[in-house]
Design a protein around this motif. Structure first.
Motif, PDB file in Angstrom:
ATOM      1  N   SER A 148       0.838  -1.256   0.013  1.00 25.22           N
ATOM      2  CA  SER A 148       0.038  -0.107  -0.022  1.00 25.22           C
ATOM      3  C   SER A 148       0.955   1.140   0.134  1.00 25.22           C
ATOM      4  O   SER A 148       2.104   1.097   0.198  1.00 25.22           O
ATOM      5  CB  SER A 148      -0.886   0.074   1.232  1.00 25.22           C
ATOM      6  N   ALA A 149       0.252   2.467  -0.331  1.00 16.01           N
ATOM      7  CA  ALA A 149       0.984   3.732  -0.386  1.00 16.01           C
ATOM      8  C   ALA A 149       1.723   3.891   1.152  1.00 16.01           C
ATOM      9  O   ALA A 149       2.730   4.479   1.145  1.00 16.01           O
ATOM     10  CB  ALA A 149       0.420   4.845  -1.055  1.00 16.01           C
ATOM     11  N   ARG A 150       0.578   3.971   2.006  1.00 15.78           N
ATOM     12  CA  ARG A 150       1.314   3.904   3.375  1.00 15.78           C
ATOM     13  C   ARG A 150       2.407   3.211   3.958  1.00 15.78           C
ATOM     14  O   ARG A 150       3.316   3.631   4.612  1.00 15.78           O
ATOM     15  CB  ARG A 150       0.051   3.725   4.477  1.00 15.78           C
ATOM     16  N   ASP A 151       2.249   2.001   3.585  1.00 20.57           N
ATOM     17  CA  ASP A 151       3.145   0.895   3.988  1.00 20.57           C
ATOM     18  C   ASP A 151       4.483   1.255   3.393  1.00 20.57           C
ATOM     19  O   ASP A 151       5.869   0.958   3.943  1.00 20.57           O
ATOM     20  CB  ASP A 151       2.886  -0.400   3.931  1.00 20.57           C
ATOM     21  N   TYR A 152       4.417   1.498   1.969  1.00 20.01           N
ATOM     22  CA  TYR A 152       5.625   1.851   1.310  1.00 20.01           C
ATOM     23  C   TYR A 152       6.480   3.384   1.908  1.00 20.01           C
ATOM     24  O   TYR A 152       7.639   2.918   2.063  1.00 20.01           O
ATOM     25  CB  TYR A 152       5.402   2.310  -0.283  1.00 20.01           C
ATOM     26  N   MET A 153       5.488   4.121   2.074  1.00 16.25           N
ATOM     27  CA  MET A 153       6.256   5.296   2.736  1.00 16.25           C
ATOM     28  C   MET A 153       6.785   5.250   3.887  1.00 16.25           C
ATOM     29  O   MET A 153       7.803   5.566   4.312  1.00 16.25           O
ATOM     30  CB  MET A 153       5.154   6.403   2.734  1.00 16.25           C
ATOM     31  N   LEU A 154       6.133   4.083   4.897  1.00 14.53           N
ATOM     32  CA  LEU A 154       6.729   3.989   6.215  1.00 14.53           C
ATOM     33  C   LEU A 154       7.809   2.844   6.567  1.00 14.53           C
ATOM     34  O   LEU A 154       8.456   2.888   7.521  1.00 14.53           O
ATOM     35  CB  LEU A 154       5.650   3.753   7.123  1.00 14.53           C
ATOM     36  N   SER A 155       7.745   2.068   5.554  1.00 13.44           N
ATOM     37  CA  SER A 155       8.595   0.789   5.655  1.00 13.44           C
ATOM     38  C   SER A 155       9.721   0.708   4.563  1.00 13.44           C
ATOM     39  O   SER A 155      10.979   0.634   5.068  1.00 13.44           O
ATOM     40  CB  SER A 155       7.827  -0.517   5.859  1.00 13.44           C
ATOM     41  N   LYS A 156       9.257   0.731   3.310  1.00 14.76           N
ATOM     42  CA  LYS A 156      10.417   0.409   2.215  1.00 14.76           C
ATOM     43  C   LYS A 156      11.192   1.653   1.663  1.00 14.76           C
ATOM     44  O   LYS A 156      12.334   1.373   1.179  1.00 14.76           O
ATOM     45  CB  LYS A 156       9.625  -0.418   1.161  1.00 14.76           C
ATOM     46  N   LYS A 157      10.385   2.693   1.696  1.00 15.41           N
ATOM     47  CA  LYS A 157      11.088   3.882   0.949  1.00 15.41           C
ATOM     48  C   LYS A 157      12.379   4.031   1.333  1.00 15.41           C
ATOM     49  O   LYS A 157      13.302   4.016   0.450  1.00 15.41           O
ATOM     50  CB  LYS A 157       9.921   4.908   1.015  1.00 15.41           C
ATOM     51  N   GLU A 158      12.682   4.194   2.648  1.00 17.34           N
ATOM     52  CA  GLU A 158      14.226   4.932   2.860  1.00 17.34           C
ATOM     53  C   GLU A 158      15.339   3.696   2.407  1.00 17.34           C
ATOM     54  O   GLU A 158      16.284   4.122   2.208  1.00 17.34           O
ATOM     55  CB  GLU A 158      14.220   4.991   4.504  1.00 17.34           C
TER      56      GLU A 158
ATOM     57  N   LYS B 299       6.659  16.219   0.571  1.00 22.09           N
ATOM     58  CA  LYS B 299       7.988  16.600   0.668  1.00 22.09           C
ATOM     59  C   LYS B 299       8.759  15.878   1.516  1.00 22.09           C
ATOM     60  O   LYS B 299       9.946  15.518   1.309  1.00 22.09           O
ATOM     61  CB  LYS B 299       8.138  17.962   0.828  1.00 22.09           C
ATOM     62  N   ASP B 300       8.414  15.369   2.735  1.00 15.96           N
ATOM     63  CA  ASP B 300       9.133  14.720   3.668  1.00 15.96           C
ATOM     64  C   ASP B 300       9.292  13.313   3.280  1.00 15.96           C
ATOM     65  O   ASP B 300      10.351  12.602   4.058  1.00 15.96           O
ATOM     66  CB  ASP B 300       8.341  15.002   4.882  1.00 15.96           C
ATOM     67  N   TYR B 301       8.621  12.866   2.313  1.00 15.06           N
ATOM     68  CA  TYR B 301       8.544  11.471   1.948  1.00 15.06           C
ATOM     69  C   TYR B 301       9.382  11.278   0.611  1.00 15.06           C
ATOM     70  O   TYR B 301       9.419  10.229   0.011  1.00 15.06           O
ATOM     71  CB  TYR B 301       7.223  10.479   1.958  1.00 15.06           C
TER      72      TYR B 301
END
Length: 483
Positions: free
Chosen positions: A100-110, A144-146
């Motif tokens: 999901s967009a939320r899980d991607y932002m919070l877990s995988k993106k960095e 922007k923060d993500y």
């Protein structure tokens, strides 16, 4: 260590992808060893890389402009929307999951960003210049923060930044000022200047605006690129689907998860295409089921919303039906899918004598093939495959003669009475095939034959890049880069 030049836009569709393509060719022509890069792209139009993995269509095109073989390193992160706020994540060419967009932002993106920057560092080490494409707008306050595709990349690479805006939309000066004001001071310092894209008219009339921008920010306008007709593939998954009726009524079903719609651009240029959104509209001379990011879900959508019956009825009344990749799979007798949708065995539309089983390993390859179907029998064509499914048919559409240059013999696709299906993305970019197919349909309708002028991607890149070069301060860019 090589240099980095980054192209950011005031919005999606500002012209970043094609400006990067032109810059890649311009600097390559000047003798520099250039490669493209985009840390993260979201697109349904993908293409195979030299390593066999998927990259976005934009970086594929930019690699050709650099005279390089397309590589997964040029687009480390590819997000392929699946609907319901979910995307398949492709990293270095290989699918690594659906989130999901939320899980991607919070877990995988960095983690993926860190790895993507390692790839960028390697490219800078090995090449004279890396030309980086941003994504959307770099200053969306809620994102922007993500954001891992814009100013974070520019700062990491210490890149000089060009900010491009689409003046054809209107509001370009306001868009540039708004973008500059929302950038942090240290980010603003990286901007070397501005480019106005898709201008129609006398550029001297824009001088007061250029002077204002230079007074306010100390940054010059580097160029005004005129509105230019071209045949370079459009990459953005949000591209508009025009309804254009030609002598032949060609209809493409606009699936919820439509993908690789660049397959049909030659049909736009040769005749015009009507994208269909309601079953009662289906009555074309040619009806096409395109590729899909979620084949079984789109097949069930066709069934539940009356499209399946409408396609079958139109075919019964004489319409020719074509399926490409996922569309081909839907037209078969059945699909067994425990991979993409997890729905198991699903009945197909049944217009083609083919059965498809989804496999866990995705095939992404360049293909050469010999056509076995009717008016084009014996013709040699090329294209590429991006698919999970493996289909079998007693009446194949073509025989694959080479995969990534290695000789083979593998039947693919299927044919039936006034129907064919194939896995060959790009089949219509084989202009002799397209001309013969369309003239076969035109003759049935009593229309005069058409001639399709053959051209190449290379030809279009060269022509478009020349226009950009003539309207861009290339010397100023070279000076800013220290080249």
């Amino acid at each position: 260590m090589g240099k980095a030049l980054m192209v950011l836009g005031t919005s999606s569709g500002a012209g970043k992808s094609l400006l990067v393509t032109a810059l890649c060719r311009i600097f390559s022509n000047l003798g520099y060893d250039v490669v493209p890069f985009k840390s993260q792209n979201m697109s349904l139009n993908s293409a195979p890389s030299i390593e066999g993995g998927e990259i976005s269509r934009a970086q594929y095109l930019q690699a050709i402009a650099c005279r390089k073989k397309p590589s997964v390193r040029f687009n480390p992160i590819l997000l392929k929307p699946e609907g319901n706020m979910r995307s398949q994540v492709v990293f270095l060419g290989k699918p690594i999951g659906s989130v999901s967009a939320r899980d991607y932002m919070l877990s995988k993106k960095e983690e993926l960003f860190r790895k993507a920057m390692e790839v960028l560092d390697e490219l800078k080490e090995k090449h004279d210049l890396v030309i980086i494409e941003g994504a959307g707008s770099p200053v969306e306050i809620n994102l922007k923060d993500y954001d891992i595709a814009n100013m974070r990349v520019a700062k990491h690479a210490n890149a000089k930044v060009i900010l491009v805006t689409d003046i054809d939309r209107g509001g370009s000066f306001a868009s540039i000022v708004g973008t500059m004001e929302l950038l942090r001071p240290e980010e603003r310092e990286l901007v070397m200047g501005f480019v106005f894209n898709k201008f129609r008219g006398d550029a001297s009339l824009l001088e007061p605006g250029f002077e204002y921008l230079e007074r306010r920010y100390g940054k010059p306008t580097l160029g005004v690129v005129p509105y230019t007709e071209h045949r370079l593939p459009e990459e953005d998954s949000l591209a508009e689907f025009p309804k254009v009726r030609g002598d032949l009524h060609i209809q493409i079903i606009r699936l919820p998860h439509i993908s690789n719609f660049t397959d049909f651009e030659p049909l736009h240029w040769a005749n015009g295409v009507d994208y269909v959104t309601r079953p009662e509209e289906i009555k074309g001379d040619l009806i096409i089921l395109p590729g899909s990011k979620n084949t079984v879900e789109d097949l069930l959508w066709l069934r539940e919303n009356g499209f399946e019956d409408a396609i079958i009825e139109a075919h019964r009344e004489g319409s020719f039906v074509v399926g490409i990749c996922g569309g081909f799979q839907m037209l078969g007798e059945k699909i067994i899918d425990t991979v993409e949708s997890g729905r198991g065995e699903v009945k197909g539309i049944g217009l083609l004598p083919a059965k498809t089983v989804f496999e866990r390993t995705k095939r992404t390859n360049y293909l050469n093939a010999e056509v076995l179907w009717g008016p084009a029998e014996g013709m040699h064509v090329e294209g590429y495959e991006i698919r999970f499914g493996r289909s079998t048919s007693k009446r194949p559409f073509s025989v694959i003669t080479a995969v990534n240059g290695a000789r083979t013999f593998e039947p693919e696709g299927a044919i039936s009475e006034r129907v064919f299906g194939t896995y060959l993305h790009g089949i219509f970019h084989n202009f002799t095939f397209t001309e013969r197919f369309l003239n076969f349909l035109r003759e049935e309708k009593g229309l005069e034959p058409v001639s399709i002028r053959a051209w190449s991607i290379e030809e279009e890149i060269a022509r478009f890049s020349k226009v950009v070069e003539e309207n861009l301060d290339v010397e100023r860019i070279l000076e800013e880069l220290g080249l």
